[in-house]
Design an enzyme around this catalytic site. Structure first.
Site, PDB file in Angstrom:
ATOM      1  N   CYS A 182       0.810  -1.221   0.000  1.00 10.08           N
ATOM      2  CA  CYS A 182       0.000   0.000   0.000  1.00 10.08           C
ATOM      3  C   CYS A 182       0.842   1.269   0.000  1.00 10.08           C
ATOM      4  CB  CYS A 182      -0.978  -0.018   1.173  1.00 10.08           C
ATOM      5  SG  CYS A 182      -0.177  -0.011   2.805  1.00 10.08           S
ATOM      6  N   HIS A 230      -2.456   1.145   7.037  1.00  8.09           N
ATOM      7  CA  HIS A 230      -2.822   1.089   5.607  1.00  8.09           C
ATOM      8  C   HIS A 230      -3.038   2.507   5.066  1.00  8.09           C
ATOM      9  CE1 HIS A 230      -4.172  -0.859   1.950  1.00  8.09           C
ATOM     10  NE2 HIS A 230      -5.276  -0.112   1.925  1.00  8.09           N
ATOM     11  N   HIS A 246      -5.856   2.023  -4.328  1.00  8.11           N
ATOM     12  CA  HIS A 246      -4.854   1.490  -3.395  1.00  8.11           C
ATOM     13  C   HIS A 246      -4.434   0.080  -3.781  1.00  8.11           C
ATOM     14  CE1 HIS A 246      -7.817  -0.817  -0.543  1.00  8.11           C
ATOM     15  NE2 HIS A 246      -8.238  -0.837  -1.782  1.00  8.11           N
TER      16      HIS A 246
END
Length: 271
Positions: A182, A230, A246
């Site tokens: 990510c 994240h 993402h």
């Protein structure tokens, strides 16, 4: 006693033909044509046998002067209109025919001059249009260059680079160019646009100003967790739902999707 009467020597003898002078030609032209269209403009003189074209000045024209003024010196001489060579006319009807031929010749020259004028005007307008188009193109290029150098332009570039990675697999710790985690995706995309971000999502969140979620803008980052685990790139609102780009998790690929719950925003516009 009868008176003797003297007779002129030429009585009974045929008079020799003399070419008509200017006033006669003008009178004939007016009386035969009914409107005297060429009177005061063009007529035939006694030299018509040689095909000469005589210009008759207006009645109220000032006498010719041999002195040259400063204004006259700047005026270009009038162009001579070529007319067809005409034979000497012995009758009024023939003279009128010659005059009409001259009139037609003048009209032809006038039409040609008008066509040339229109062509020159069209060329001038085309040149102006081309210049304006070149200026508009130059201005658009300058504006595009300025935008690309701006923060907004850089963010759009980062989104474009990240979008090009859609379909690439998520691999933990990967930073591209063919696989990403990510934070590897966000760092790769923004670095290509000239905005440097730390390597991992936790440090990226710490490096950016936190803003209210309802003030998030296209290209800002979305973070999850405390500590953060994240990160994704905000794209737009869609039916009240935030859409992000993402690299989701192992076994998935880079993609667009609705944002997960529990996110907070970090502003790249204020970076």
């Amino acid at each position: 006693m009868s008176k003797s009467v003297s007779h002129p020597a030429h009585r009974g003898a045929p008079r020799p033909f003399r070419s008509p002078n200017v006033s006669i030609a003008r009178t004939i032209a007016g009386s035969v044509s009914g409107h005297g269209k060429l009177v005061g403009r063009i007529t035939l003189a006694s030299g018509i046998a040689a095909g000469a074209l005589v210009a008759v000045p207006a009645a109220n024209a000032a006498p010719a002067s041999h002195e040259t003024t400063s204004v006259e010196s700047t005026v270009e001489p009038a162009k001579v209109v070529e007319a067809p060579t005409l034979e000497a006319s012995a009758t009024p009807t023939a003279m009128l025919t010659d005059i009409k031929q001259l009139e037609r010749a003048v009209e032809v020259q006038e039409r040609k001059a008008e066509a040339a004028r229109k062509a020159a005007e069209a060329k001038r307008k085309a040149a102006i249009a081309a210049k304006k188009a070149a200026e508009a193109k130059k201005k658009a290029e300058a504006e595009a260059k300025a935008f690309a150098a701006s923060q907004e332009g850089k963010i759009e570039r980062a989104i474009s680079v990240a979008s090009e990675q859609i379909g690439d697999p998520y691999v933990w710790g990967a930073t591209g160019p063919s696989s990403f985690d990510c934070s590897g995706l966000t760092q790769y995309a923004f670095s290509a646009a000239g905005i440097e971000l730390p390597r991992v999502s936790r440090d990226q969140a710490a490096a950016l100003p936190t803003i209210p979620n309802d003030q998030i803008q296209r290209g800002d980052l979305m973070f999850w967790g405390s500590p953060v685990y994240h990160v994704g790139i905000f794209l737009r609102w869609e039916n009240g739902q935030a859409i992000m780009l993402h690299a989701p998790k192992p076994g998935a690929s880079v993609r667009e999707e609705a944002a997960w719950d529990g996110w907070f925003a970090g502003s790249t516009h204020q970076a």
